[in-house]
Design a protein around this motif. Sequence first.
Motif, mmCIF file in Angstrom:
data_model
loop_
_atom_site.group_PDB
_atom_site.id
_atom_site.type_symbol
_atom_site.label_atom_id
_atom_site.label_comp_id
_atom_site.label_asym_id
_atom_site.label_seq_id
_atom_site.Cartn_x
_atom_site.Cartn_y
_atom_site.Cartn_z
ATOM 1 N N GLY A 133 -48.594 48.446 55.799
ATOM 2 C CA GLY A 133 -47.600 48.560 56.326
ATOM 3 C C GLY A 133 -48.245 50.178 57.527
ATOM 4 N N ASN A 134 -48.487 50.307 57.934
ATOM 5 C CA ASN A 134 -49.053 51.490 58.712
ATOM 6 C C ASN A 134 -48.970 50.735 60.349
ATOM 7 O OD1 ASN A 134 -51.332 50.230 58.640
ATOM 8 N ND2 ASN A 134 -52.446 52.777 59.241
ATOM 9 N N GLU A 135 -48.470 49.375 60.579
ATOM 10 C CA GLU A 135 -48.571 48.841 61.637
ATOM 11 C C GLU A 135 -46.572 48.127 61.834
ATOM 12 O OE1 GLU A 135 -52.733 47.685 61.217
ATOM 13 O OE2 GLU A 135 -51.394 45.750 60.049
ATOM 14 N N ARG A 136 -46.697 48.813 62.931
ATOM 15 C CA ARG A 136 -44.960 49.265 62.866
ATOM 16 C C ARG A 136 -43.913 48.121 63.354
ATOM 17 N NH1 ARG A 136 -44.299 52.108 58.001
ATOM 18 N NH2 ARG A 136 -42.319 53.327 59.210
ATOM 19 N N VAL A 137 -45.156 47.781 64.785
ATOM 20 C CA VAL A 137 -43.883 46.925 65.866
ATOM 21 C C VAL A 137 -43.761 45.889 64.706
ATOM 22 C CG1 VAL A 137 -44.123 45.283 67.964
ATOM 23 C CG2 VAL A 137 -45.368 47.832 67.718
ATOM 24 N N GLY A 138 -44.323 45.121 63.747
ATOM 25 C CA GLY A 138 -43.651 43.808 63.716
ATOM 26 C C GLY A 138 -42.595 43.643 63.030
ATOM 27 N N PRO A 139 -41.707 44.741 62.097
ATOM 28 C CA PRO A 139 -40.870 44.130 61.124
ATOM 29 C C PRO A 139 -39.472 44.580 62.530
ATOM 30 C CG PRO A 139 -41.936 45.648 60.036
ATOM 31 C CD PRO A 139 -42.872 45.629 61.571
ATOM 32 N N THR A 140 -39.287 45.787 63.503
ATOM 33 C CA THR A 140 -38.750 45.428 64.344
ATOM 34 C C THR A 140 -38.412 44.669 65.207
ATOM 35 O OG1 THR A 140 -38.227 48.695 63.656
ATOM 36 C CG2 THR A 140 -37.519 47.555 66.728
ATOM 37 N N SER A 141 -39.239 44.595 65.683
ATOM 38 C CA SER A 141 -39.082 42.735 66.238
ATOM 39 C C SER A 141 -38.145 41.756 65.624
ATOM 40 C CB SER A 141 -41.071 42.609 66.783
ATOM 41 O OG SER A 141 -41.257 43.512 67.459
ATOM 42 N N LEU A 142 -39.205 41.538 64.422
ATOM 43 C CA LEU A 142 -37.561 40.051 63.662
ATOM 44 C C LEU A 142 -36.523 40.128 63.798
ATOM 45 C CD1 LEU A 142 -40.808 39.339 61.205
ATOM 46 C CD2 LEU A 142 -40.863 38.305 63.951
ATOM 47 N N VAL A 143 -36.078 41.772 63.167
ATOM 48 C CA VAL A 143 -34.814 41.959 63.053
ATOM 49 C C VAL A 143 -34.532 41.943 64.144
ATOM 50 C CG1 VAL A 143 -33.487 43.761 62.407
ATOM 51 C CG2 VAL A 143 -35.182 43.603 60.927
ATOM 52 N N GLU A 144 -35.050 42.385 65.418
ATOM 53 C CA GLU A 144 -33.783 42.613 66.777
ATOM 54 C C GLU A 144 -33.892 41.243 66.964
ATOM 55 O OE1 GLU A 144 -32.754 44.353 68.090
ATOM 56 O OE2 GLU A 144 -32.883 46.878 67.193
ATOM 57 N N MET A 145 -34.709 40.305 67.065
ATOM 58 C CA MET A 145 -34.839 38.526 66.998
ATOM 59 C C MET A 145 -33.578 37.644 66.499
ATOM 60 S SD MET A 145 -37.828 35.960 66.647
ATOM 61 C CE MET A 145 -36.722 36.161 64.866
ATOM 62 N N SER A 146 -34.000 38.563 64.781
ATOM 63 C CA SER A 146 -32.531 37.561 64.054
ATOM 64 C C SER A 146 -31.611 38.068 64.812
ATOM 65 C CB SER A 146 -32.676 38.578 62.900
ATOM 66 O OG SER A 146 -34.151 38.016 62.024
ATOM 67 N N GLU A 147 -31.001 39.114 64.964
ATOM 68 C CA GLU A 147 -29.828 39.659 65.295
ATOM 69 C C GLU A 147 -29.303 38.211 66.618
ATOM 70 O OE1 GLU A 147 -26.570 43.376 66.218
ATOM 71 O OE2 GLU A 147 -28.089 43.515 65.389
ATOM 72 N N LEU A 148 -30.494 38.593 67.479
ATOM 73 C CA LEU A 148 -30.416 38.367 68.828
ATOM 74 C C LEU A 148 -29.485 35.899 68.646
ATOM 75 C CD1 LEU A 148 -32.718 38.384 71.222
ATOM 76 C CD2 LEU A 148 -30.510 39.013 71.648
ATOM 77 N N LEU A 149 -30.686 35.915 67.530
ATOM 78 C CA LEU A 149 -29.885 34.675 67.186
ATOM 79 C C LEU A 149 -29.205 34.135 66.045
ATOM 80 C CD1 LEU A 149 -34.620 33.798 65.479
ATOM 81 C CD2 LEU A 149 -32.994 32.007 67.315
ATOM 82 N N LEU A 150 -28.576 34.771 65.710
ATOM 83 C CA LEU A 150 -27.666 34.930 65.013
ATOM 84 C C LEU A 150 -26.103 35.314 65.356
ATOM 85 C CD1 LEU A 150 -28.890 36.418 61.897
ATOM 86 C CD2 LEU A 150 -28.375 34.198 61.889
ATOM 87 N N GLU A 151 -26.470 36.632 66.571
ATOM 88 C CA GLU A 151 -25.088 36.415 67.344
ATOM 89 C C GLU A 151 -24.805 35.552 68.316
ATOM 90 O OE1 GLU A 151 -23.084 39.741 70.529
ATOM 91 O OE2 GLU A 151 -25.324 39.642 69.803
ATOM 92 N N SER A 152 -25.927 34.918 68.762
ATOM 93 C CA SER A 152 -25.892 33.112 69.659
ATOM 94 C C SER A 152 -24.884 31.903 69.024
ATOM 95 C CB SER A 152 -26.989 33.159 70.179
ATOM 96 O OG SER A 152 -27.761 34.318 71.109
#
Length: 838
Positions: free
Chosen positions: A159-178
Motif C-alpha cells: 500500500g505504500n508503493e504509490r506509482v502503480g495505481p496512478t500509472s494504470l488509471v492514466e493508461m486506462s484513460e488513454l486507452l478508453l479515450e482512443s
Amino acid sequence: MVPPSSVSLPLLLLLLFNITAAATSSAAVNEDPPQKEERYEILPSPALLHRLLYLSKAYPNFCTLTTTQEWFGLPRAGEEGDCSFDDMYAASAAAAATASGKGCNNYVLIIHDKEAYPNDPDVQLDANFPLQQQQDEQQQEEAGWKFIPDVFLSGSVHGNERVGPTSLVEMSELLLESASCESLPRMKLKPTSNTNDDDAAADTNGQQMLLNNNKKLTQEQWNQELSNALSCRQSLTDRGIPSPLRQWLARLVSTRRTVIIPTANALGYSRNKREEGKIDPNRDFPFDIEQYHESECMQTIAGRSINELWRSHLFQIGLTFHGGMEVIGYEWGAPTYLNLDAPDALAQEQIAQAYSRYSNGFPGHVAYDYGTMNDKVYYVRGGMEDWAFAGSWDPDRVVQCTPTTYGGYPPEKTIYNNSTLRAFNMLIETSDKKEPSREDLGSRHDPLISTNGRTNGHVARNIRLALVAIDVVEPYVSIRGVEELIFQDDVVPTINLKRSSTSYYDDAKLVWVPGSDKKSSLRKITWTVGGAMTIDSTEIVYGLWDALPTQLVESTSGYFPSIETRNVINTNFQSVQPSNIEGGTSSGRSRWHVDGAYPAEPEGGDTYEQIYNYDPVFKAYIDVGNLPPGTAIAVFARAKVDKDWSKSAANVGPVGFGPASHIVNARTNPTYFASNAGKVIHGREYGWWYSDPITVVVGDAKETEGWDINDPMASGLTHFSLSSNALGIVTAVHMNARFAGSAGFADTLSRPHPRSSSRTPSRISGAAGALVVMLLMAIGILVRLVLPRRRRRSTYRQPVAVSADDEDDDDYDPSYRDNVGNEGLGDVEATFTTSRID
C-alpha cells in the motif's frame, strides 16, 4: 503529425460526458470530469475512485467497474472509518446494494469491447449494459469472446508503493479515450431518409448502448457524430497521439481483455501502509511456502481478490507494480529455484528488455535494469509472481490454503487446473522512492513517445511499459494498404467480424484497383506484424473470394480462421513472399525487438513509420492480370513469430522442463490447448497468425479517366481515400472507408460480383484456372464490343451498387464501413487526401 488535407478541419469540442448517480447515500458523485494538470501527480484513494467512476460513466461501451466484494462475495478489509470515500461508489448507479459497509472495497476495472463481445461473462457483470439478444446459441458461440487474450495488471500489492495505481488509471484513460474516438462515426447508426426522432436510438454520454440494431440516429445526431469523430481525432493529435498511435490503442482495447486491480491492497493504499493490517499480501500465495504453513496463505483480501480474478480468467501476461528500487524482475523468485533459470527464460528476458527500452529513463534515472527476481531483487516464499507463473504445472510447490482470517477461505479455492496459472507475471519496481516527487512523474504530452528527457518520469514510463504488456500478449498481423493508399482504419472498435456468417465478406476493407495495363498487372500490398519480437516468416496469401467458405470462423466456437478456411487457403490460394519486391525480406523484427523494427521505411518521408520508425513494413505484389472487372480477391497476410522462444536454458529448473507458459506455447506449439473459465488458448496450425482479410476488386483503368486529383472539389472526389502514381493516374481507392463518400464517384467504379461458386474459378493460377480465366476474358471483350460503355459499367456494378438514392431506401441497411457522403455534413468541412484521413 497532422494529416495532409486541402481544406483545414475545424476544431470542435470533445464529447461531453455527464456522470449521473442515484442518491442512495449522503455522498454524491462529482459530475465534472477530473481536472488534470500537465504533469502527473500521485492520486490518493479518493481521487483514484473519482477517476475510475468517471471512466466507467464516460466510456460505458469499453469498460466495466466493479469490486471483488460484488463479484466474488469477498469481505472488506478494514474497520469503521476506513475508506469512507467508498460512499461515492455506493451512490453510483453501477453499484450493487452490497457496495457499502465497513472496510475497503477492492476495485476492478475491466477494459474490453463490450459491444463487440456482449456475451462475454465479464461484460455481463455490468447490469446497466443492455445485452444484444442473440438469435441462438450458435450465434453466441460465433462471437469468439472466449479467444480474446487476458491481461492482468496490479497497481499496489504493497500500500505504500504509490506509482502503480496512478500509472494504470492514466493508461486506462488513454486507452478508453482512443477506442471511443476510433469507434466514431458509427456507420450502422447512419440515418436514412425516413428516420425521425421517435425512431432514433437514444444516445448516452456520446456512447451508444444499442438496444435495437434497427435504430438510427436522427440527422442532427448524425451531424454531431461526424463532428465528434473529427474533433476527438484532432484533440488526440494535438496531445501527441496521432492517427497510428490512436489506432494502436484502439486495437488494444478491442482485441484484448485487460483486467486491472489498481489497489489490490485497498486498505494499505488508503492508509499508506505496506501491509493489509499486519499481513504482507506478497507473501500470501500458496507457492513454495514452508511445510505445515497452510494456514498462512490467502489470509488477506488482497490475496483472495487476486486469486479469484485468476480463477475466473486465463491470463497470459501480467504486471505487478511495486516500489523501493528500479528494476524489472521475472522468474524465478522462489528459493527452491535459486541459481536456476526458469522455463521460457529467453522469452521473459526479451519481453523485460522491451519493457525497459520503451519505458526508458530520464535525468537521474536510467532505463530499468532487468533480470530474475532471485538475482536482481531477493527470493520470497508465497510470492504472487512465481505462483502466477507455475501454480498449474509445478504442483509440488502448491498447497491448499486454510486461513482463519475473515471467517476463513475454502481450501478448494487454491486447487488449480492445468491452465489457470501459466503466465508471465513480472515484478515492476517502479522507483527508488516509494512515493516519488511530482517533478519526477513526467508530463502528459506525447505520452507514447519513448524519451529520456524531462517529459519522461515514473508515471509516464510505466504507462508505456504497461501498454507493451497488453500488446505482446498475442501476435497480430494487419494489412496497412494497397499501392500507395494507407488505410484510415485498423481495428474498428464495437465491430466484431465474427458475429455473422457473412461479415468478413460484407465488411472487409474494399479496395478498387485497375486491372492489367500496358505496364504491369502487379499491385502492391503493405502490411505489418505486431505483438511479437522476432518475425520468423511472413507472406501474403490471396485468391478468389468465391473459393472461401461463407463463414470464415468455426461455427461452434468463433475461432478464426476456421479449419475449412485454412484448407482453402493452403490448397487454392497463392502465397507471395515480400522478397518479390526488390530488397524485400520474408523475416524481420517488431518494434519491441532490441534491435528495433525491420524492415523499416526509409527516413525522410512524412508517414508515421518514416518519422518514428516504429513498426516493420512488409510489401509484396499480387497479380490481378487476366481477371475481369468485378472479380473480388481475398487477401490475407500471415506470419510466424518468436520460434526461438521454444529453446530451453541449459540451467533450467525443474531440470529438463520445456516451454511452460501460455504465451510461449501459443506461438511455438501448434497443438497447444488451454482452457479456464470458458476462455481458450489455441496453438496455431503450422505456426501461422492471420490478418483479417481485405477485398481487392479488379476494375478498369478507364473508370477513373477524367478524375483530377489535383482539383478534387471539381471532380466530385471530396472526402476520399485513394492513391495515384506520378502521372496522376489513380492506382487504388478505398471504396468503403468510413470518411469516404460521393454519389457521383460511386457510379464510376466496378463493384464485386455477388458470391457464386459457379461464376469464377476457385484458383487464380494453374493451367485449368488459366484456361477458364482466358475464356471469361474473351467473353468480357465481346461484351465490351457490343454494349455501350455506360451500360457495361452498370453490369459490373448492378448487383451491389450503392448510390446516394440507394442509401435513402428503406430496405437498405448500411454497414459500419458504408460510404459517408457529403450529404448531411452541415457545417463540417469536407476533406480530401491522397494518402490518409485521420
